[in-house]
Design an enzyme around this catalytic site. Structure first.
Site, PDB file in Angstrom:
ATOM      1  N   SER A 205     -31.661  -2.938   6.414  1.00  0.00           N
ATOM      2  CA  SER A 205     -32.619  -4.047   6.412  1.00  0.00           C
ATOM      3  C   SER A 205     -34.057  -3.547   6.313  1.00  0.00           C
ATOM      4  O   SER A 205     -34.878  -4.127   5.592  1.00  0.00           O
ATOM      5  CB  SER A 205     -32.443  -4.895   7.677  1.00  0.00           C
ATOM      6  OG  SER A 205     -32.720  -4.149   8.841  1.00  0.00           O
ATOM      7  N   ARG A 209     -35.908  -4.588   2.748  1.00  0.00           N
ATOM      8  CA  ARG A 209     -36.972  -5.586   2.895  1.00  0.00           C
ATOM      9  C   ARG A 209     -38.273  -5.092   2.261  1.00  0.00           C
ATOM     10  O   ARG A 209     -38.912  -5.798   1.478  1.00  0.00           O
ATOM     11  CB  ARG A 209     -37.196  -5.924   4.361  1.00  0.00           C
ATOM     12  CG  ARG A 209     -38.286  -6.978   4.595  1.00  0.00           C
ATOM     13  CD  ARG A 209     -38.574  -7.176   6.072  1.00  0.00           C
ATOM     14  NE  ARG A 209     -37.436  -7.714   6.783  1.00  0.00           N
ATOM     15  CZ  ARG A 209     -36.671  -7.014   7.618  1.00  0.00           C
ATOM     16  NH1 ARG A 209     -36.938  -5.718   7.813  1.00  0.00           N
ATOM     17  NH2 ARG A 209     -35.666  -7.564   8.230  1.00  0.00           N
ATOM     18  N   ASN A 213     -39.745  -6.481  -1.575  1.00  0.00           N
ATOM     19  CA  ASN A 213     -41.041  -7.134  -1.695  1.00  0.00           C
ATOM     20  C   ASN A 213     -41.990  -6.371  -2.613  1.00  0.00           C
ATOM     21  O   ASN A 213     -42.697  -6.971  -3.426  1.00  0.00           O
ATOM     22  CB  ASN A 213     -41.675  -7.282  -0.305  1.00  0.00           C
ATOM     23  CG  ASN A 213     -41.132  -8.468   0.464  1.00  0.00           C
ATOM     24  OD1 ASN A 213     -41.591  -9.592   0.305  1.00  0.00           O
ATOM     25  ND2 ASN A 213     -40.142  -8.222   1.303  1.00  0.00           N
TER      26      ASN A 213
END
Length: 282
Positions: A205, A209, A213
């Protein structure tokens, strides 16, 4: 921000996008795994040198009197991160605050490279004879995964250090479902499986993440640049799409400043939270 006419003639939008999303690579062995993205490593090292070159002299020149603007800025960042650590991490460690500061500033600097014009550094690299050059280290999954795995190893280290080996390994088989006697034996495999999933999710994660982005942000900047790809002053497309490109780039840059700051903050805060959880005895 517009792409060059030279690249447009060489293959159009697809080639332009592929060129900007391709790393400068060094194959150190057989197979796709043994590849080093030289541009990612090089840009990361330069940013690390800038970080050390800014904060170390500021720390050495710090004094108790009225600080200058530069010292005040560095102190503001250091104090802000230190207060967050004190509020979040309930254990005792001299490593957490410097680690959190390093993560936040370094990730922010890596993310900030996405705000540079997409053709600027690749053009300079091409002039220097480099066929490819990507300048956003956090848009490379190798970077974010490497940082996340380092945090994962620190989590295990903090768990062993603060709990001891006996309690550390005991929790793997007794949490989250606590039982006694025969029930503890029955639930031990379930607890261990859940613990493995919990530990594996953290680096995944953390890395995905940040990578997702920043990769999306980089791609949007490249797509904005293609609005006037191959256009010139004599081309009508320049006067039609030029203002649209400028407005789109301005809006996305303004929004992206929030994203790059937020992603650096999230990575830092999750690291602190994970280390805090690892050091607490349940």
């Amino acid at each position: 921000m517009s792409g060059s006419a030279e690249q447009a003639a060489g293959g159009g939008m697809t080639e332009y996008i592929h060129h900007h999303l391709h790393n400068l690579q060094w194959h150190v062995g057989a197979g796709p795994f043994w590849v080093i993205n030289i541009d990612t490593v090089g840009v990361s090292l330069v940013l690390m040198a800038i970080f050390l070159g800014v904060f170390i002299p500021a720390a050495r020149r710090a004094h108790a009197g009225v600080p200058g603007r530069f010292q005040a800025f560095v102190e503001m960042v250091v104090v802000g991160v230190d207060e967050l650590v004190r509020e979040t991490f309930h254990g005792s460690s001299k490593l957490i605050a410097p680690l959190a500061l390093t993560i936040f500033v370094l990730v922010f600097m890596m993310n900030f490279m996405d705000l540079l014009p997409v053709d600027l550094l690749p053009w300079l690299g091409r002039e220097a004879g480099l066929p490819y050059l990507r300048v956003v280290p956090t848009a490379d999954l190798n970077t974010t995964l490497g940082m996340a795995l380092t945090v994962f190893l620190l989590i295990q280290y903090f768990g062993l250090k603060h709990k001891g080996a006996r309690l550390f390994f005991k929790e793997m088989f007794t949490a989250p479902f606590h039982a006694h006697g025969f029930g503890a034996i029955v639930l031990a495999p379930v607890n261990f499986l859940l613990r493995l999933i919990e530990e594996a999710v953290r680096p995944v994660s953390l890395s995905l993440r940040l990578f997702g982005n920043m990769y999306a942000g980089e791609l949007i900047f490249i797509l904005i640049a293609t609005m006037t790809l191959g256009a010139s002053l004599a081309h009508a497309l320049t006067y039609v799409m030029g203002p649209v490109q400028f407005l789109s780039d301005f809006v996305w840059t303004t929004f992206h400043i929030l994203i790059i700051t937020l992603q650096a903050f999230i990575f830092m805060m999750l690291t602190i939270v994970y280390l805090s959880i690892a050091s607490e005895q349940h």
